[in-house]
Every structure is written in structure tokens, then in C-alpha cells.
Design an enzyme around this catalytic site. Sequence first.
Site, PDB file in Angstrom:
ATOM      1  N   HIS A 142      41.396  52.733  62.267  1.00 25.58           N
ATOM      2  CA  HIS A 142      41.565  53.806  63.251  1.00 25.58           C
ATOM      3  C   HIS A 142      40.269  54.050  64.003  1.00 25.58           C
ATOM      4  O   HIS A 142      39.178  54.007  63.441  1.00 25.58           O
ATOM      5  CB  HIS A 142      42.138  55.081  62.638  1.00 25.58           C
ATOM      6  CG  HIS A 142      41.192  55.929  61.842  1.00 25.58           C
ATOM      7  ND1 HIS A 142      40.333  56.822  62.416  1.00 25.58           N
ATOM      8  CD2 HIS A 142      41.001  56.047  60.513  1.00 25.58           C
ATOM      9  CE1 HIS A 142      39.656  57.463  61.462  1.00 25.58           C
ATOM     10  NE2 HIS A 142      40.036  57.006  60.304  1.00 25.58           N
ATOM     11  N   ASP A 182      33.603  57.245  59.296  1.00 24.21           N
ATOM     12  CA  ASP A 182      35.063  57.448  59.363  1.00 24.21           C
ATOM     13  C   ASP A 182      35.501  57.601  60.812  1.00 24.21           C
ATOM     14  O   ASP A 182      35.491  58.682  61.347  1.00 24.21           O
ATOM     15  CB  ASP A 182      35.451  58.685  58.556  1.00 24.21           C
ATOM     16  CG  ASP A 182      36.947  58.914  58.551  1.00 24.21           C
ATOM     17  OD1 ASP A 182      37.697  58.022  58.955  1.00 24.21           O
ATOM     18  OD2 ASP A 182      37.362  60.023  58.147  1.00 24.21           O
ATOM     19  N   GLU A 194      44.836  58.764  64.137  1.00 14.45           N
ATOM     20  CA  GLU A 194      45.013  58.710  62.680  1.00 14.45           C
ATOM     21  C   GLU A 194      44.707  60.060  62.072  1.00 14.45           C
ATOM     22  O   GLU A 194      45.412  60.535  61.187  1.00 14.45           O
ATOM     23  CB  GLU A 194      44.087  57.643  62.072  1.00 14.45           C
ATOM     24  CG  GLU A 194      44.360  57.363  60.592  1.00 14.45           C
ATOM     25  CD  GLU A 194      43.554  58.193  59.601  1.00 14.45           C
ATOM     26  OE1 GLU A 194      43.780  58.044  58.400  1.00 14.45           O
ATOM     27  OE2 GLU A 194      42.703  59.010  60.028  1.00 14.45           O
ATOM     28  N   ASP A 218      39.491  51.506  56.634  1.00 11.34           N
ATOM     29  CA  ASP A 218      39.195  52.889  57.006  1.00 11.34           C
ATOM     30  C   ASP A 218      38.078  53.388  56.095  1.00 11.34           C
ATOM     31  O   ASP A 218      38.328  53.744  54.946  1.00 11.34           O
ATOM     32  CB  ASP A 218      40.472  53.731  56.841  1.00 11.34           C
ATOM     33  CG  ASP A 218      40.287  55.154  57.326  1.00 11.34           C
ATOM     34  OD1 ASP A 218      39.171  55.492  57.775  1.00 11.34           O
ATOM     35  OD2 ASP A 218      41.258  55.926  57.252  1.00 11.34           O
ATOM     36  N   HIS A 266      34.059  63.908  57.588  1.00 15.22           N
ATOM     37  CA  HIS A 266      34.688  64.820  58.554  1.00 15.22           C
ATOM     38  C   HIS A 266      33.747  65.920  59.031  1.00 15.22           C
ATOM     39  O   HIS A 266      34.177  67.034  59.321  1.00 15.22           O
ATOM     40  CB  HIS A 266      35.990  65.415  57.987  1.00 15.22           C
ATOM     41  CG  HIS A 266      37.130  64.431  58.037  1.00 15.22           C
ATOM     42  ND1 HIS A 266      38.432  64.765  57.747  1.00 15.22           N
ATOM     43  CD2 HIS A 266      37.147  63.115  58.360  1.00 15.22           C
ATOM     44  CE1 HIS A 266      39.205  63.682  57.892  1.00 15.22           C
ATOM     45  NE2 HIS A 266      38.443  62.677  58.252  1.00 15.22           N
TER      46      HIS A 266
HETATM   47 ZN   LIG Z   1      39.571  57.578  58.386  1.00 15.58          ZN
END
Ligand SMILES: [Zn+2]
Length: 516
Positions: free
Chosen positions: A274, A286, A318, A347, A447
Site C-alpha cells: 500500500h 508504513d 489501505e 506492508d 502511525h
Molecule cells: Zn501498512
Amino acid sequence: MRRVITILVTALSVTIAMAVPANADGLDDVFAKLLVKQVKGTNVAKHLQALQDIATAHGGIRATGTSGYDASRDYVANKLRKAGYKVTRQPINFVESWAENAPPTLALTAPSAKTYLPNEDFFTFQPSPSGEVTAPVQGVDLTLPPTPTPTSTSGCEAADFAGFVAGRIALVQRGTCPFVTKVQNAAAAGATGLIIFNEGQPGRTDAFPLDIGEWRGGIPMVFADFAVGNELASTPGATVHLKVDANLVLGSTDNVIAETRFGDPRNVVMVGAHLDSVTAGPGINDNGSGSAAILEVAEEMALYPVRNKVRFAFWAAEEIGLLGSDQYVGSLSQAQRDRIRVYLNFDMVATPNYAYKLYDGDNSDNVGSPAGPPGSAEIEQQLAAFYGSRGLPTVGTDFDGRSDYGPFIAVGIPAGGIFTGAEGIKTAAEAALFGGTAGVAYDACYHQACDTIANINATALDVDTDAIADSVARYAFNLRSIPPRVAPATSRARFTPPTSAFLDVLTRTGGKDTFR
Ligand SMILES: [Zn+2]
């Protein structure tokens, strides 16, 4: 480009020199070793720097629906086109915004009249589109009275809708699978509206506002308390008037799909990562890492005379519910799905406090989700063999559908891949195997805004790029280890992929109980 041609010619002469018999020609082995030599961690790092620069120039993020994503999309599409691939952009939809204009309506119109109280007895289920329908209600695999502990699988399987009459409003009970699965199945069965009601155990009786958190094609839908659902279910001939008044704005973005010019289109090796970040940061580990690694592999093998068609996918959206891969798989006919012999997913492959985790396709770890479709075990074994050849250990990671392979295994396509860890905590056993620090997250910047170019482990990036190159090259020339697809898989029921959005809901609500 020139460098590739030179090496390619050398490799072919080597093959001829070895005079390998045609049937076991060993081309897979020759090209795997060649590609592993060609791919370079330093080249991957250049792509990562480019993605970092894109983020920096676009407000620090590369999330779906932002200019940072669009620039990332254009970057990989240009590189792939220059390398000689046939590149397409596949448009996909996502929820750009949603707002309720007025409270919803739910009223029994036959055999008697009764109006339920909006925002008390029931709530609009976000992101429901606007819609108004009056139709008979049909219960779907309900468990009434409810069992003492949650067991309802209402609407979780397409088969639950076997006797469903298209045009009716589906009455579905909470339980077992994610709400989104129930929504998808109801819409696929031709329901014109959807009432999902709370399951009925203590603590699971009330209605409350709920957000699926993603876009899966829509019919007007509400979430009702147990009493409403139970009453509708026990009223023969119940007809209701259902109305949702909301402003749903769908955005559009693109997957980038690139295919080799050579190779048998009936045997497709698909490789995906992604490309989108979350809205909190630039998403360099990520999943800049997986994107950059497969981009480097694609560039280096662009002129290989592959036997099987190799298709690279850079997925959009994603992070907001596997939307790019889900809509891609959804757009394929059964015949097109059957031609995809393997799907490899990458990923997060350069996590700072990494572990070499392989998707547990054979469920040998016996945790969480079941084994993947036939062939998944073989993919895991092939990846493991590469690390083994370097004297490197691997561990399993649950095949839970938490990334873009979810929609593939859901339709029976075997899958596998590498994952170096996200927000989970590294165990002492893993620290003994891989080094790094036990008791802290694999990726402390998962994140977050700090998932920058500094959040990359060069060793993991280098090794994993080699592992990707090895497996892609082997499958590009030889799919004999992958069992033929026996029957069209109808296995949404068996593999219900949870999603990133699902996990976000867990985070927001503090427990999966609220979501399921
Ligand atoms: Zn990811």
C-alpha cells in the site's frame, strides 16, 4: 536500463553454459539469484527519500485524498513506465466526508403502525447514504432469544441470505464478524435497506451511533437497539418505512497497477504494497518501505523474459479500510481471479526494532485466524527458505487479513508476505533471535508523525528487499509449488478480513466487543 540488459545477457549465457534440461530448466533459480544481486537497499532508500520529500512538500503526509498521495502515485507510475511496464491507474472510491442532515426515520407501517424514536431506539449507521424505502422486513439468520454469551453470526456469511428476497429490508443481528461484512453481504443480496440491531445480552442491548469507518457500497442503514430488532423479527408481515438523510461525499483516488510485457497472462504473480500513509505522518516505514522495495524489484526485473505475468500493485486507501485492494479484487471476474496464482504482500518491511515475520499461511502457529487458501503455506515456506539460506531466523505472524492480502484470501487466492512489526511489543525470544530491544514496540513511530526517513532500519530493508526479489523471481518462472485452483472460492464466510479501520475502531472504543 543498460545495466539490466548487460546482466541479463550474462545470465542467459550462464544458463546456456550450464546446459540445464528444458523441463527442470532451473531458470527460476538462475533469475532469483540474479535479481537478488541486482536489487540494492541503497536504491530502495532513494525511493524512500523521494517519498519523504513528497511528504515534506505536501504538509507532512501522503494519505489517501491528499496531494501527498497523488504525488506518490505519480512518482511510482512514472518510474514503472520508464522501466518499461504497462501502467494503469485504477480509480477507487472512499468516504471524503459524511454528515447527517436530519434524524433518521424508522416506522412500522404494517401490520400495525408504530414509530421508533431516532437517536434513542436507533441511529443512522455511518456512512449510510441518503435513502428512503418502504418494504417488508426479512430477518437474516437471527438467534432469538439471544444466547447468554454472544454467538450470533447473522449476516456474516453470504449463505445467510440464500432465501432473501431482493428488494426487502434486511434485519440483521450484531455478532461475530465486523459490521462491514454484514453490510456488504446485505447489499450483495439486493437488500434495499439494512437494520442491524444489538445482539441482546446484558451490555449489548442499546442502540448508539456507529461508524463502519470505510466505504463499501451502500444502502440506507441504521443501528437499532435489541428491543426494536426483536419486535420486528417477531412481527409476521412486518413492513417498515426507513429513511436516512445524510450527505455522503465520495472521493476518488487511484491504485497504480503495473504489468510485465512478457509472461503468460493465465498465470499471474501479483505483488502488492500500500502506497498511502495515515493522516498523522509521512508513512515512510508504513508503508513507504514495502512500496519502495517492490518498486526497486520491479525496476530491476523489468526486462526479464518472465514465464508468468508479473503484476505489481501500489494500493490506495489501505489505511482507511483496505479499500484499494478490496475494490480491485471486487472489480475482477471469477476467471480473472483464478488467473492470479499467488498474491505477495509487503506492508512494513524496514521496522526499526524489527523481526522477520512471515504471514502464517499454514497456521502452524495455531493462533488467531485459520490457514490461508491452498498455496499460502507454500509461499510461507518459500520465503522462509530464503532467510534460511542466509542463516536468518523467521517467526510467524497471524494471517489475520490486516493488510491488502485480506481481500485476496477472502476469495481463495493464496497469499503470503513479510512484515517486520508495527505497534506490537517485541518479545524477549524475538530479541534473542533478531537483536533489538525486548519489551518495546517494533515501531515506536507506527502511525505517527515520526514515521519519517529516520524510522527505517537499513539492515531489515536490505534483507527484505532481497527476500522479495528472490520470491518474485522464482514465481515469475515457476509456479509448480502452488496447487492449481480447484473450485472458485466462495469463502467470504471463512475469511472475514478485519481491517485497519476495524483496528482504529478498537482503538477509539477500547474493545472489539463494541465493534462486532
Ligand atoms: Zn501498512
